[in-house]
Design an enzyme around this catalytic site. Structure first.
Site, PDB file in Angstrom:
ATOM      1  N   HIS A   1       7.686   5.642 -10.889  1.00 59.98           N
ATOM      2  CA  HIS A   1       7.941   6.860 -10.645  1.00 59.98           C
ATOM      3  C   HIS A   1       9.440   7.001 -11.457  1.00 59.98           C
ATOM      4  O   HIS A   1       9.654   8.116 -12.219  1.00 59.98           O
ATOM      5  CB  HIS A   1       7.985   7.488  -9.420  1.00 59.98           C
ATOM      6  CG  HIS A   1       6.697   7.579  -8.647  1.00 59.98           C
ATOM      7  ND1 HIS A   1       6.507   7.059  -7.680  1.00 59.98           N
ATOM      8  CD2 HIS A   1       5.659   8.479  -8.863  1.00 59.98           C
ATOM      9  CE1 HIS A   1       5.508   6.946  -7.225  1.00 59.98           C
ATOM     10  NE2 HIS A   1       4.919   8.190  -7.961  1.00 59.98           N
TER      11      HIS A   1
ATOM     12  N   ARG B   1      -0.161   2.211  -3.992  1.00 63.10           N
ATOM     13  CA  ARG B   1      -1.235   1.707  -3.010  1.00 63.10           C
ATOM     14  C   ARG B   1      -0.956   0.167  -2.959  1.00 63.10           C
ATOM     15  O   ARG B   1      -1.673  -0.726  -1.986  1.00 63.10           O
ATOM     16  CB  ARG B   1      -2.506   1.446  -3.908  1.00 63.10           C
ATOM     17  CG  ARG B   1      -2.933   3.105  -3.910  1.00 63.10           C
ATOM     18  CD  ARG B   1      -4.433   2.992  -4.195  1.00 63.10           C
ATOM     19  NE  ARG B   1      -4.865   4.741  -3.828  1.00 63.10           N
ATOM     20  CZ  ARG B   1      -5.932   5.078  -4.227  1.00 63.10           C
ATOM     21  NH1 ARG B   1      -6.908   4.291  -4.767  1.00 63.10           N
ATOM     22  NH2 ARG B   1      -6.081   6.257  -4.142  1.00 63.10           N
TER      23      ARG B   1
END
Ligand code: PAF
Length: 278
Positions: A33, A184
């Site tokens: 990100h 994840r």
């Protein structure tokens, strides 16, 4: 850096913000990100990052309630990156009606690849991204190539609906062993984490074969699937697709993308590699 929760306040801030780049997220931020944020900064005076866990894109059995909410840690990371505004609306702010009545319906691609395993997911993504685009009114928005199908659907939506925003695709961040950065990865056990880079290795082998002229895509897909299954993976799909529109690739295509999704234990990982063919 400001943390803004309300749409009206965000719109007020926007009036004097100049050129704005936008990075939509669901929070629980990692290096991938932050790479989007760094790219966003290159394109604008101010960067807005939204943090909103979007119920609409979670299917049955996908745990919306357990999705990590880490606003304070996320805000600390974003402050360090020089972000101007974190837009963190609560559910009532973004979805004031019990049920969202107008939705953005992507084309058939929403039911293929990941969409075949996550019914309604891309409709939920397209709807919330449209809402966020309408609220932030950014000049550009950055999306990771890691979620290649999401990126393709958003780009198609912007083109077809004449949305006044430029989409900037950002390369996938990877760990030193090749594993694509993803929220994840934190769910992988130690043994699964050691096994996880196999997905990228299999895609890399396919990419090398395709770049070298192999157009027997079905055989390459089957071989990679078999190799992953033999190592204990449950494979949802490994497919070669046209990189521009994600239609099934054909011999003669000059730019393809190998896309894959597979489960290690209970963790579903996705990855992809683009290949340019001379
Ligand atoms: O990629 C994500 O994190 C989400 O799908 C997005 C684009 C923030 C929409 O909720």
């Amino acid at each position: 850096m400001q943390i803004i929760h309300g749409i009206a306040q965000l719109r007020e801030w926007r009036k004097t913000a100049g050129r704005v780049a936008f990075v939509p997220t669901m929070g629980n931020l990692h290096e991938g990100h932050l790479a989007l944020v760094r790219e966003a900064k290159r394109h604008a005076d101010a960067v807005v990052v939204s943090i909103f866990v979007n119920r609409l894109q979670f299917g049955q059995g996908e745990d919306f309630d357990k999705y990590p909410r880490t606003l304070q840690q996320d805000a600390d990371k974003l402050e360090g990156e020089g972000v101007a505004v974190v837009f963190a609306p609560d559910e009532k702010e973004l979805y004031p009606r019990v049920q969202q009545q107008y939705n953005v319906e992507p084309p058939h691609l929403q039911n293929e690849l990941c969409g075949a395993y996550r019914p309604g997911h891309f409709r939920g993504v397209a709807t919330v991204v449209t809402k966020l685009f309408n609220i932030v009114e950014a000049d550009v928005a950055c999306f990771g190539k890691k979620d290649y199908q999401q990126l393709t659907i958003i780009q198609g939506m912007v083109d077809d609906l004449n949305m006044n925003i430029q989409i900037i695709p950002v390369d996938t961040g990877r760990a030193a062993d090749g594993l694509a950065l993803s929220s994840r990865n934190q769910y992988l056990s130690e043994a699964e984490r050691a096994e996880a880079p196999r997905l990228y290795r299999e895609l890399s082998k396919m990419a090398k074969a395709i770049a070298g002229g192999n157009v027997n895509y079905a055989e390459l897909e089957n071989q990679a699937t078999a190799n992953l299954q033999e190592a204990g993976w449950q494979v949802d799909y490994v497919e070669v697709r046209h990189a521009g529109n994600l239609q099934v690739a054909h011999a003669g295509d000059k730019h393809v993308v190998i896309v894959a999704a597979a489960r290690l234990g209970s963790t579903r990982l996705i990855d992809n590699i683009e290949v340019f063919i001379d």
